[in-house]
Enzyme design. Structure first.
Site, PDB file in Angstrom:
ATOM      1  N   LYS A 107       0.832  -1.202   0.000  1.00  0.00           N
ATOM      2  CA  LYS A 107       0.000   0.000   0.000  1.00  0.00           C
ATOM      3  C   LYS A 107       0.870   1.256   0.000  1.00  0.00           C
ATOM      4  CE  LYS A 107      -3.771  -2.505   2.074  1.00  0.00           C
ATOM      5  NZ  LYS A 107      -4.379  -3.084   3.279  1.00  0.00           N
ATOM      6  N   GLN A 163      -4.550  -1.484   9.460  1.00  0.00           N
ATOM      7  CA  GLN A 163      -4.505  -2.840   8.904  1.00  0.00           C
ATOM      8  C   GLN A 163      -5.110  -3.847   9.893  1.00  0.00           C
ATOM      9  OE1 GLN A 163      -3.308  -3.662   5.723  1.00  0.00           O
ATOM     10  NE2 GLN A 163      -4.167  -5.669   6.207  1.00  0.00           N
ATOM     11  N   ASP A 189     -11.109   2.540   3.850  1.00  0.00           N
ATOM     12  CA  ASP A 189     -11.450   1.110   3.836  1.00  0.00           C
ATOM     13  C   ASP A 189     -12.972   0.918   3.805  1.00  0.00           C
ATOM     14  OD1 ASP A 189      -9.724  -0.950   3.602  1.00  0.00           O
ATOM     15  OD2 ASP A 189      -9.320  -1.203   5.740  1.00  0.00           O
TER      16      ASP A 189
END
Ligand code: NDP
Length: 296
Positions: free
Chosen positions: A55, A99, A122
């Site tokens: 990422k 994460q 997200d």
């Protein structure tokens, strides 16, 4: 019947990253706005480390501002929440991704809820899930959005098609079902309690597998000509007994690819399909968040 056409995630992911890079350059030139993504990793889970590195690298490659915070595995909840609060207030950061999974002592729901919905790239904050379910603009989970891009690029107009989503997780199954509904599909969500799953799947013009069970969906569960999107990522031992005995594993999807390919019209391979789209969509979501925060 001819073999299914392969939906190559690499091609569509590269194309999307190129579009994002062009948009980032335009935003910088026209508005002095550089979209910024902050990724937070707690602990040293090797798979998470790979995702986080990818990422960071991809966000730099498209010209974004990119920050990765690596915190020790024993980080306290209040310290993680403090960092999220700082990122929420940081004008250089437009997207925040913590994460998952977090170490067991941390409360994932509380951490996700602490992220500003406007920076929730997200798409997992309840505000964004609610917006998506209400059909109003939302930051939407990356993998589901990636599936929709693949479907629209290959099948085209989805209006009126029967879609079956196997899996009802908040991360994948539910948001995909919402997006298919928005695209005017007739949507069924199946799960572990569904009766006669094979028959339900056979009705699908579009079949989405988001289960986490290797090769569960068989070729004879698929309607001839259907578009099959396999979200599953499962590690299994190699078929070759020597490699298996050496403990080597490979990645397979939730669909029995070899048989399914003989029946379907389109199919995503695993690896090389949906998985490659996720990071590209994350970059796109960060641009979307930056533009909305800047009122553009
Ligand atoms: P979850 O474990 O959260 O959800 C799995 C879903 O599958 C549940 O709704 C469950 O039903 C359903 N299910 C389990 N067993 C069966 C069964 N025998 N028959 C029918 N339904 C069943 O997984 P996720 O949604 O997070 O992930 C699904 C897969 O997608 C995984 O392989 C994961 O690794 C992969 N994935 C890939 C991503 C990518 O490509 N970038 C991103 C995220 C996930 P119930 O609710 O009844 O328990």
């Amino acid at each position: 019947m001819a073999e299914a056409k392969l939906i190559d995630g690499k091609i569509y992911a590269e194309r999307l990253r190129a579009q994002v890079a062009a948009e980032v350059a335009q935003l910088r030139a026209d508005h002095g706005l550089q979209p910024g993504l902050a990724v937070v990793l707690v602990g040293d889970d090797p798979a998470s480390e790979i995702y986080v590195r990818s990422k960071g690298e991809h966000s730099l490659a498209v010209g974004m501002h990119s920050v990765t915070h690596r915190l020790p595995g024993d980080t306290a909840q209040h310290d993680l929440l403090r960092l999220v609060g700082e990122l929420n207030a940081d004008p250089q950061i437009h997207g925040i991704l913590v994460q998952m999974p977090l170490p067991a002592h941390l409360d994932e729901r509380a951490v996700l809820s602490a992220i500003s919905p406007d920076k929730d790239v997200d798409g997992l904050h309840v505000v964004n899930a609610g917006r998506l379910a209400s059909g109003i603009p939302a930051l939407t989970p990356c993998t589901p959005l990636g599936c929709m891009i693949l479907l629209k690029e290959t099948v085209g107009d989805l209006t009126g098609l029967r879609a079956v989503v196997v899996g009802r997780s908040v991360l994948v199954g539910r948001p995909i079902a919402q997006l298919l509904l928005q695209a005017d599909c007739t949507v069924t969500i199946a799960h572990s309690r569904t009766r006669d799953l094979a028959a339900v799947c056979r009705e699908a013009d579009i079949l989405i597998a988001a289960v986490g069970r290797p090769r569960m969906i068989k070729g004879d569960w698929i309607k001839p000509g259907a578009a099959v999107i396999d979200v599953g990522i499962n590690r299994v031992p190699f078929d070759d007994p020597e490699k298996a005995a050496a403990g080597r594993t490979k990645v397979v999807g939730d669909v029995d690819f070899k048989d399914a390919r003989q029946v379907a019209g389109w199919i995503t391979p695993v690896p090389g399909g949906v998985g490659l789209m996720t990071v590209a969509v994350l970059l796109q979501n960060t641009v979307t968040a930056a533009k909305r925060l800047a009122g553009l």
